[in-house]
Design an enzyme around this catalytic site. Structure first.
Site, PDB file in Angstrom:
ATOM      1  N   HIS A 182      42.952 -16.774  -0.236  1.00 16.18           N
ATOM      2  CA  HIS A 182      42.131 -15.560  -0.242  1.00 16.18           C
ATOM      3  C   HIS A 182      42.993 -14.466  -0.846  1.00 16.18           C
ATOM      4  O   HIS A 182      44.064 -14.156  -0.318  1.00 16.18           O
ATOM      5  CB  HIS A 182      41.736 -15.160   1.186  1.00 16.18           C
ATOM      6  CG  HIS A 182      40.604 -15.964   1.738  1.00 16.18           C
ATOM      7  ND1 HIS A 182      40.278 -15.947   3.081  1.00 16.18           N
ATOM      8  CD2 HIS A 182      39.705 -16.777   1.131  1.00 16.18           C
ATOM      9  CE1 HIS A 182      39.219 -16.740   3.262  1.00 16.18           C
ATOM     10  NE2 HIS A 182      38.864 -17.256   2.110  1.00 16.18           N
ATOM     11  N   TYR A 216      31.658 -14.909  11.556  1.00 20.47           N
ATOM     12  CA  TYR A 216      32.699 -14.237  12.343  1.00 20.47           C
ATOM     13  C   TYR A 216      32.510 -14.427  13.839  1.00 20.47           C
ATOM     14  O   TYR A 216      33.448 -14.306  14.616  1.00 20.47           O
ATOM     15  CB  TYR A 216      32.706 -12.723  12.037  1.00 20.47           C
ATOM     16  CG  TYR A 216      33.160 -12.387  10.643  1.00 20.47           C
ATOM     17  CD1 TYR A 216      34.216 -13.073  10.052  1.00 20.47           C
ATOM     18  CD2 TYR A 216      32.545 -11.374   9.929  1.00 20.47           C
ATOM     19  CE1 TYR A 216      34.651 -12.757   8.771  1.00 20.47           C
ATOM     20  CE2 TYR A 216      32.963 -11.048   8.649  1.00 20.47           C
ATOM     21  CZ  TYR A 216      34.016 -11.741   8.075  1.00 20.47           C
ATOM     22  OH  TYR A 216      34.422 -11.416   6.814  1.00 20.47           O
ATOM     23  N   HIS A 267      38.184 -18.953  10.892  1.00 20.47           N
ATOM     24  CA  HIS A 267      39.204 -18.237  11.642  1.00 20.47           C
ATOM     25  C   HIS A 267      39.441 -19.069  12.898  1.00 20.47           C
ATOM     26  O   HIS A 267      38.470 -19.373  13.598  1.00 20.47           O
ATOM     27  CB  HIS A 267      38.711 -16.839  12.024  1.00 20.47           C
ATOM     28  CG  HIS A 267      38.406 -15.963  10.846  1.00 20.47           C
ATOM     29  ND1 HIS A 267      37.896 -14.695  10.968  1.00 20.47           N
ATOM     30  CD2 HIS A 267      38.571 -16.182   9.513  1.00 20.47           C
ATOM     31  CE1 HIS A 267      37.749 -14.168   9.756  1.00 20.47           C
ATOM     32  NE2 HIS A 267      38.140 -15.054   8.862  1.00 20.47           N
ATOM     33  N   HIS A 269      46.205 -10.997   5.054  1.00 21.40           N
ATOM     34  CA  HIS A 269      46.503 -11.368   6.441  1.00 21.40           C
ATOM     35  C   HIS A 269      47.972 -11.729   6.653  1.00 21.40           C
ATOM     36  O   HIS A 269      48.572 -11.311   7.633  1.00 21.40           O
ATOM     37  CB  HIS A 269      45.636 -12.557   6.872  1.00 21.40           C
ATOM     38  CG  HIS A 269      44.173 -12.252   6.924  1.00 21.40           C
ATOM     39  ND1 HIS A 269      43.226 -13.211   7.211  1.00 21.40           N
ATOM     40  CD2 HIS A 269      43.487 -11.107   6.738  1.00 21.40           C
ATOM     41  CE1 HIS A 269      42.025 -12.659   7.189  1.00 21.40           C
ATOM     42  NE2 HIS A 269      42.148 -11.389   6.900  1.00 21.40           N
ATOM     43  N   GLU A 299      42.253 -20.468   8.558  1.00 19.29           N
ATOM     44  CA  GLU A 299      42.719 -19.317   7.786  1.00 19.29           C
ATOM     45  C   GLU A 299      43.935 -18.684   8.466  1.00 19.29           C
ATOM     46  O   GLU A 299      43.977 -18.552   9.689  1.00 19.29           O
ATOM     47  CB  GLU A 299      41.574 -18.292   7.668  1.00 19.29           C
ATOM     48  CG  GLU A 299      41.952 -17.084   6.831  1.00 19.29           C
ATOM     49  CD  GLU A 299      40.758 -16.232   6.431  1.00 19.29           C
ATOM     50  OE1 GLU A 299      39.595 -16.650   6.662  1.00 19.29           O
ATOM     51  OE2 GLU A 299      40.986 -15.147   5.880  1.00 19.29           O
ATOM     52  N   ARG A 341      27.214 -12.452  11.276  1.00 18.14           N
ATOM     53  CA  ARG A 341      27.200 -11.830  12.603  1.00 18.14           C
ATOM     54  C   ARG A 341      26.143 -12.440  13.522  1.00 18.14           C
ATOM     55  O   ARG A 341      25.980 -12.015  14.653  1.00 18.14           O
ATOM     56  CB  ARG A 341      26.963 -10.316  12.501  1.00 18.14           C
ATOM     57  CG  ARG A 341      27.840  -9.630  11.512  1.00 18.14           C
ATOM     58  CD  ARG A 341      28.658  -8.508  12.140  1.00 18.14           C
ATOM     59  NE  ARG A 341      29.749  -8.126  11.247  1.00 18.14           N
ATOM     60  CZ  ARG A 341      31.035  -8.261  11.536  1.00 18.14           C
ATOM     61  NH1 ARG A 341      31.413  -8.745  12.697  1.00 18.14           N
ATOM     62  NH2 ARG A 341      31.953  -7.900  10.679  1.00 18.14           N
ATOM     63  N   HIS A 396      32.366 -20.151   4.350  1.00 17.68           N
ATOM     64  CA  HIS A 396      33.112 -19.412   5.379  1.00 17.68           C
ATOM     65  C   HIS A 396      32.270 -19.400   6.655  1.00 17.68           C
ATOM     66  O   HIS A 396      31.097 -19.058   6.636  1.00 17.68           O
ATOM     67  CB  HIS A 396      33.396 -17.993   4.895  1.00 17.68           C
ATOM     68  CG  HIS A 396      34.423 -17.255   5.705  1.00 17.68           C
ATOM     69  ND1 HIS A 396      34.305 -17.059   7.055  1.00 17.68           N
ATOM     70  CD2 HIS A 396      35.612 -16.686   5.346  1.00 17.68           C
ATOM     71  CE1 HIS A 396      35.364 -16.384   7.496  1.00 17.68           C
ATOM     72  NE2 HIS A 396      36.178 -16.151   6.472  1.00 17.68           N
ATOM     73  N   GLU A 404      38.292 -11.350  -1.678  1.00 19.87           N
ATOM     74  CA  GLU A 404      37.493 -10.798  -0.567  1.00 19.87           C
ATOM     75  C   GLU A 404      37.781  -9.312  -0.461  1.00 19.87           C
ATOM     76  O   GLU A 404      37.921  -8.763   0.628  1.00 19.87           O
ATOM     77  CB  GLU A 404      37.897 -11.446   0.758  1.00 19.87           C
ATOM     78  CG  GLU A 404      37.753 -12.928   0.841  1.00 19.87           C
ATOM     79  CD  GLU A 404      38.254 -13.458   2.181  1.00 19.87           C
ATOM     80  OE1 GLU A 404      39.409 -13.153   2.554  1.00 19.87           O
ATOM     81  OE2 GLU A 404      37.473 -14.127   2.857  1.00 19.87           O
ATOM     82  N   ASP A 438      45.621 -16.299   3.267  1.00 19.69           N
ATOM     83  CA  ASP A 438      45.036 -14.988   2.947  1.00 19.69           C
ATOM     84  C   ASP A 438      46.181 -13.999   2.728  1.00 19.69           C
ATOM     85  O   ASP A 438      46.960 -13.717   3.650  1.00 19.69           O
ATOM     86  CB  ASP A 438      44.117 -14.554   4.099  1.00 19.69           C
ATOM     87  CG  ASP A 438      43.355 -13.274   3.797  1.00 19.69           C
ATOM     88  OD1 ASP A 438      43.997 -12.270   3.421  1.00 19.69           O
ATOM     89  OD2 ASP A 438      42.120 -13.258   3.952  1.00 19.69           O
ATOM     90  N   ASP A 471      44.324  -5.971   9.610  1.00 13.31           N
ATOM     91  CA  ASP A 471      43.337  -6.750   8.864  1.00 13.31           C
ATOM     92  C   ASP A 471      42.302  -5.881   8.162  1.00 13.31           C
ATOM     93  O   ASP A 471      41.115  -5.949   8.452  1.00 13.31           O
ATOM     94  CB  ASP A 471      42.635  -7.765   9.787  1.00 13.31           C
ATOM     95  CG  ASP A 471      41.751  -8.718   8.989  1.00 13.31           C
ATOM     96  OD1 ASP A 471      41.719  -8.608   7.746  1.00 13.31           O
ATOM     97  OD2 ASP A 471      41.081  -9.556   9.602  1.00 13.31           O
ATOM     98  N   HIS A 507      41.205  -5.242   4.279  1.00 13.01           N
ATOM     99  CA  HIS A 507      41.421  -5.623   2.885  1.00 13.01           C
ATOM    100  C   HIS A 507      41.292  -4.393   1.987  1.00 13.01           C
ATOM    101  O   HIS A 507      40.544  -3.475   2.300  1.00 13.01           O
ATOM    102  CB  HIS A 507      40.388  -6.650   2.438  1.00 13.01           C
ATOM    103  CG  HIS A 507      40.354  -7.874   3.293  1.00 13.01           C
ATOM    104  ND1 HIS A 507      39.559  -8.951   3.015  1.00 13.01           N
ATOM    105  CD2 HIS A 507      41.022  -8.206   4.425  1.00 13.01           C
ATOM    106  CE1 HIS A 507      39.736  -9.887   3.937  1.00 13.01           C
ATOM    107  NE2 HIS A 507      40.606  -9.451   4.807  1.00 13.01           N
TER     108      HIS A 507
HETATM  109 ZN    ZN Z   1      40.546 -10.272   6.709  1.00 11.53          ZN
HETATM  110 FE    FE Z   2      40.288 -14.086   4.336  1.00 10.59          FE
HETATM  111 FE    FE Z   3      38.124 -14.950   6.749  1.00  6.28          FE
END
Ligand code: ZN
Ligand code: FE
Ligand code: FE
Length: 282
Positions: free
Chosen positions: A217, A76, A113, A185, A148, A43, A73, A262, A182, A230, A232
């Site tokens: 993922h 975000y 992403h 996703h 992704e 973040r 990764h 994840e 993913d 989205d 998980h």
């Molecule tokens: Zn996700």
């Molecule tokens: Fe993912």
């Molecule tokens: Fe991701």
């Protein structure tokens, strides 16, 4: 037993706060042989230094214990398709810096992403993402950059396979670009891997090409098919269920790829899921 049976590459997301050697030890402690980590605070922006001594120790340990394919990764907050120039600049600089640093880690890949167009439209978003990739992904680099598959939440780009194809086609360093699939996703985006995994993978092959697929993922989904939320879920506790996840890890087009959990878990939960997956691996 599948004759072509390669090693089952299975692991989870783990915290990078202790450095690379600590990540490899944590991976081993939960029965993993691959792992995913955030390249920096997910973040925030600033990256902690990666210590040469830690990297050296990691490389020796990982080689000895058979741990590999670390997947970095992106944070975000990285949005190459942002409207604000300063946000795009952060994306460009972060991407370039992360990729340069990952060159030190054997077998590493990078996952990001693609971005959210925040109202500018998909076409403009894809143009901006390609611009960012062209700045940061140098053809002479070697770390694979994985886009992704996204849930298509809000103005997210990458919820449709066609969008990923267009990004790959618009970027100069297209050879370095791959895709991370993913499971939460794609299902959430409206690809029904629960009822027709073969059909979804044929569609992926037709639009993007299975050769681009470099990682998976592995997540169950809290919400039903095509809900674009989205969220998980732990394996076997979501709307996909364990049989669908088992079909994914054993599918001929996917089984040799590295799988990264994840799911919303702490380490003991990941250890249990890895054990469960090993019991379902054919
Ligand atoms: Zn996700
Ligand atoms: Fe993912
Ligand atoms: Fe991701």
């Amino acid at each position: 037993m599948n004759p072509a049976s390669a090693q089952f590459k299975i692991g989870s997301h783990i915290s990078s706060s202790g450095g690379f050697l600590a990540m490899a030890k944590t991976a081993e402690s939960i029965g993993a042989n691959v792992f995913q980590f955030f390249t920096r605070n997910p973040r925030g922006g600033a990256a902690k230094a990666w210590l040469p001594a830690d990297i050296e120790a990691y490389i020796a340990f990982a080689a000895e214990r058979g741990i590999g394919t670390p997947l970095g990764h992106a944070p975000y907050t990285l949005n190459p398709a942002a409207e604000k120039e300063n946000v795009r600049e952060f994306a460009r600089e972060t991407l370039r810096d992360d990729l340069l640093r990952l060159e030190q880690i054997p077998g590493a890949m990078y996952n990001l992403h693609p971005g959210s167009h925040v109202g500018q439209g998909v076409d403009r978003g894809i143009e901006l993402i390609a611009e960012c990739l062209n700045f940061a992904v140098e053809p002479k680099g070697t770390v694979p950059v994985l886009l992704e598959t996204m849930a298509g939440k809000g103005s997210e780009i990458g919820g449709r396979f066609e969008e990923l194809r267009r990004i790959i086609d618009s970027a100069d360093a297209g050879e370095r670009l791959g895709v991370c699939f993913d499971t939460c996703h794609v299902y959430d985006a409206g690809y029904d891997i629960a009822r027709d995994l073969d059909g979804v993978l044929s569609e992926f092959d037709r639009v993007v090409g299975l050769a681009r697929l470099r990682a998976v993922h592995l997540n169950d989904s809290k919400y039903p098919f095509a809900s674009h939320h989205d969220r998980h879920e732990k394996l076997a506790e979501g709307t996909l269920g364990i049989d669908v996840i088992a079909a994914v890890i054993n599918h001929p087009a996917l089984r040799e790829l590295p799988f990264y959990l994840e799911t919303p878990n702490e380490l003991p939960g990941y250890a249990r899921e890895i054990e469960l997956l090993r019991s379902r691996r054919q």
